[in-house]
Design a protein around this motif. Structure first.
Motif, short mmCIF file in Angstrom:
data_model
loop_
_atom_site.label_atom_id
_atom_site.label_comp_id
_atom_site.label_asym_id
_atom_site.label_seq_id
_atom_site.Cartn_x
_atom_site.Cartn_y
_atom_site.Cartn_z
N UNK A 28 0.78 -1.25 0.00
CA UNK A 28 0.00 0.00 0.00
C UNK A 28 0.81 1.29 0.00
N UNK A 29 2.10 1.21 0.28
CA UNK A 29 2.89 2.45 0.28
C UNK A 29 4.14 2.26 -0.57
N UNK A 30 4.87 3.33 -0.77
CA UNK A 30 6.01 3.30 -1.70
C UNK A 30 7.05 2.23 -1.34
N UNK A 31 7.47 2.10 -0.06
CA UNK A 31 8.45 1.06 0.25
C UNK A 31 7.94 -0.35 -0.04
N UNK A 77 -6.01 -8.48 2.70
CA UNK A 77 -4.74 -8.62 3.40
C UNK A 77 -3.76 -7.60 2.82
N UNK A 78 -3.23 -6.73 3.69
CA UNK A 78 -2.44 -5.60 3.20
C UNK A 78 -1.20 -5.39 4.06
N UNK A 86 -3.31 1.54 5.62
CA UNK A 86 -4.17 0.43 6.05
C UNK A 86 -5.51 0.97 6.54
N UNK A 87 -5.47 2.10 7.21
CA UNK A 87 -6.71 2.76 7.63
C UNK A 87 -7.55 3.13 6.41
N UNK A 96 -15.42 -5.73 4.54
CA UNK A 96 -15.81 -6.17 5.88
C UNK A 96 -14.64 -6.25 6.84
N UNK A 97 -13.47 -6.66 6.34
CA UNK A 97 -12.32 -6.88 7.21
C UNK A 97 -11.05 -6.37 6.52
N UNK A 98 -10.26 -5.59 7.23
CA UNK A 98 -8.91 -5.28 6.74
C UNK A 98 -7.95 -6.12 7.57
#
Length: 236
Positions: A28-31, A77-78, A86-87, A96-98
């Motif tokens: 989800x992020x650059x790294x 799944x992240x 993640x938020x 429904x679920x993170x």
């Protein structure tokens, strides 16, 4: 599993008896995205979406599943180096679920402090709590058991205390080609959080062992992906 568990695949296997379908894992992020690119470069399947596309992609995947299987919970799944991405996923409409990935063991992911390396973060409690306090979805944390230098039971208690709704345990045991049933039983006997057991659910016999540990549910990936699931999980 990376590069495989997308909406198209999940819509095909949900009728086998699943009541939760998990997308991902997604970076989800650059790294994390850069790490995914390195994994792809050495030949391993991995999801790879630019930052300006990933959240829309997950939303579209959720919609694709819900349009076919409206009664199934959808999880994503992240992984990210900070809580905010993640938020953002946890507030996607109809998700429904993170699920926070504290599980991946690819070297490129570990190098940025993600995956199972998250279990060594001194601020893991705060990381999870911040997500729990700021999302509309439920929160799951997937961990790998028996990671060197960590106490799986203590981490399980920490995840519960941080407010997560689910503890998803890959009950891997080094040098053993079957789940660590004893550890799963110990976790289930010492926490009140919902425990999802993972690993070795590849036969009716092993599924019975999994259920007997006291887990609230179980997850299956490899046996479904390989086409070797030869029993009806809806009977359990």
């Amino acid at each position: 599993m990376a590069g495989i568990t997308n909406a198209n695949f999940l819509n095909k296997v949900i009728p086998l008896g699943f009541d939760v379908a998990t997308l991902g894992g997604y970076s989800l992020d650059a790294p994390a995205i850069e790490a995914s690119k390195k994994i792809i470069a050495r030949g391993r399947a991995e999801f790879d979406f630019p930052l300006d596309e990933i959240f829309t992609h997950i939303q579209n995947e959720v919609n694709s599943i819900k349009s076919v299987h409206s009664g199934v919970k959808v999880s994503a799944n992240v992984r990210a180096t900070t809580p905010q991405p993640i938020i953002d996923v946890g507030n996607i409409k109809d998700l429904d679920i993170v699920e926070i990935n504290c599980h991946c063991r690819q070297e490129e992911i570990l190098a940025i402090g993600c995956g199972q390396e998250m279990l060594n973060r001194p601020d893991l409690f705060n990381f999870i709590s911040e997500i729990v306090d700021n999302v509309k979805s439920e929160v799951s944390v997937k961990i790998r058991a028996n990671v060197e230098g960590t106490d799986t039971l203590e981490i399980s208690k920490l995840i519960e205390d941080a407010g997560a709704d689910y503890l998803h345990v890959d009950a891997m045991k080094k040098g053993v080609f079957e789940a660590d049933w004893e550890l799963l039983s110990e976790i289930c006997n010492n926490v009140n959080i919902k425990v999802i057991g993972n690993n070795s659910v590849n036969s009716r016999e092993n599924l019975e062992k999994m259920v007997n540990t006291g887990v609230d549910g179980f997850s299956i990936a490899r046996s479904v992906i390989s086409g070797n699931l030869d029993f009806n999980i809806a009977n359990f």
